[in-house]
Design a protein around this motif. Sequence first.
Motif, PDB file in Angstrom:
ATOM      1  N   GLU A  77       0.911  -1.167   0.115  1.00  0.00           N
ATOM      2  CA  GLU A  77      -0.040   0.035   0.101  1.00  0.00           C
ATOM      3  C   GLU A  77       0.743   1.298  -0.115  1.00  0.00           C
ATOM      4  O   GLU A  77       1.912   1.330   0.670  1.00  0.00           O
ATOM      5  N   SER A  78       0.277   2.164  -0.595  1.00  0.00           N
ATOM      6  CA  SER A  78       1.005   3.649  -0.618  1.00  0.00           C
ATOM      7  C   SER A  78       0.175   4.681  -0.535  1.00  0.00           C
ATOM      8  O   SER A  78      -1.330   4.398  -0.806  1.00  0.00           O
ATOM      9  N   GLY A  79       0.515   5.896  -0.262  1.00  0.00           N
ATOM     10  CA  GLY A  79      -0.526   6.892  -0.513  1.00  0.00           C
ATOM     11  C   GLY A  79      -0.720   7.630   0.780  1.00  0.00           C
ATOM     12  O   GLY A  79      -1.730   8.506   0.884  1.00  0.00           O
ATOM     13  N   GLY A  80      -0.639   6.966   2.030  1.00  0.00           N
ATOM     14  CA  GLY A  80      -1.130   7.581   3.242  1.00  0.00           C
ATOM     15  C   GLY A  80      -0.350   8.774   3.814  1.00  0.00           C
ATOM     16  O   GLY A  80       0.547   9.082   2.989  1.00  0.00           O
ATOM     17  N   ARG A 108      -5.384   9.546  -1.827  1.00  0.00           N
ATOM     18  CA  ARG A 108      -5.901   8.310  -2.509  1.00  0.00           C
ATOM     19  C   ARG A 108      -4.594   7.350  -2.121  1.00  0.00           C
ATOM     20  O   ARG A 108      -3.495   7.464  -2.380  1.00  0.00           O
ATOM     21  N   LEU A 109      -5.214   6.212  -1.799  1.00  0.00           N
ATOM     22  CA  LEU A 109      -4.287   5.101  -1.393  1.00  0.00           C
ATOM     23  C   LEU A 109      -4.292   4.056  -2.518  1.00  0.00           C
ATOM     24  O   LEU A 109      -5.228   4.118  -3.279  1.00  0.00           O
ATOM     25  N   THR A 137      -8.816   8.347  10.774  1.00  0.00           N
ATOM     26  CA  THR A 137      -7.381   8.030  11.176  1.00  0.00           C
ATOM     27  C   THR A 137      -7.608   6.659  11.532  1.00  0.00           C
ATOM     28  O   THR A 137      -7.949   6.045  12.390  1.00  0.00           O
ATOM     29  N   ALA A 138      -6.602   6.188  10.926  1.00  0.00           N
ATOM     30  CA  ALA A 138      -6.309   4.625  10.938  1.00  0.00           C
ATOM     31  C   ALA A 138      -5.332   3.926  10.120  1.00  0.00           C
ATOM     32  O   ALA A 138      -4.655   4.735   9.417  1.00  0.00           O
ATOM     33  N   VAL A 139      -4.795   2.821  10.327  1.00  0.00           N
ATOM     34  CA  VAL A 139      -3.939   2.297   9.438  1.00  0.00           C
ATOM     35  C   VAL A 139      -4.753   1.617   8.301  1.00  0.00           C
ATOM     36  O   VAL A 139      -5.697   0.889   8.898  1.00  0.00           O
ATOM     37  N   TYR A 140      -4.445   1.743   7.156  1.00  0.00           N
ATOM     38  CA  TYR A 140      -5.307   0.997   6.191  1.00  0.00           C
ATOM     39  C   TYR A 140      -4.589   0.015   5.335  1.00  0.00           C
ATOM     40  O   TYR A 140      -3.605   0.063   5.032  1.00  0.00           O
ATOM     41  N   TYR A 141      -5.542  -1.148   5.325  1.00  0.00           N
ATOM     42  CA  TYR A 141      -4.789  -2.358   4.584  1.00  0.00           C
ATOM     43  C   TYR A 141      -5.667  -2.720   3.638  1.00  0.00           C
ATOM     44  O   TYR A 141      -6.841  -2.435   3.420  1.00  0.00           O
ATOM     45  N   CYS A 142      -4.856  -3.384   2.684  1.00  0.00           N
ATOM     46  CA  CYS A 142      -5.474  -3.778   1.182  1.00  0.00           C
ATOM     47  C   CYS A 142      -5.274  -5.275   1.368  1.00  0.00           C
ATOM     48  O   CYS A 142      -4.384  -5.912   2.234  1.00  0.00           O
TER      49      CYS A 142
END
Length: 128
Positions: free
Chosen positions: A6-9, A19-20, A91-96
Amino acid sequence: QVQLVESGGGLVQTGGSLRLSCAASDPTFVNYAMGWFRQAPGKEREFVGVIPWSGRWTSIASSMKGRFTISRDNPKSPVYLQMNSLKPEDTAVYYCAAKKTVSSDYMPGGIGTLYDYWGQGTQVTVSS
């Protein structure tokens, strides 16, 4: 073993956008439905949305519908999570996550254990 990156955070003010993106390390990575999840400190992992490998439609969690969209150009392309009108509670850690599917339109939904691969996550912080 497929790796998802993942990227874009980053840090954004309330009302802003990010945009992630989520890309797979394997160039033959096809036929995977892709989901997005997030986890805030002290909270359980939360389903954000999912897109089948056809990309024909998406499912977004009700609390984020109208602000978040998921897209992909083709079954091999990165998957994007466009987040608009961001709030501090985003606000959080976003995972795909990826789930190999037979049907091009199948969406695994919000059950995390259904997914085969996970990314390492990217931090999104929305300041008030």
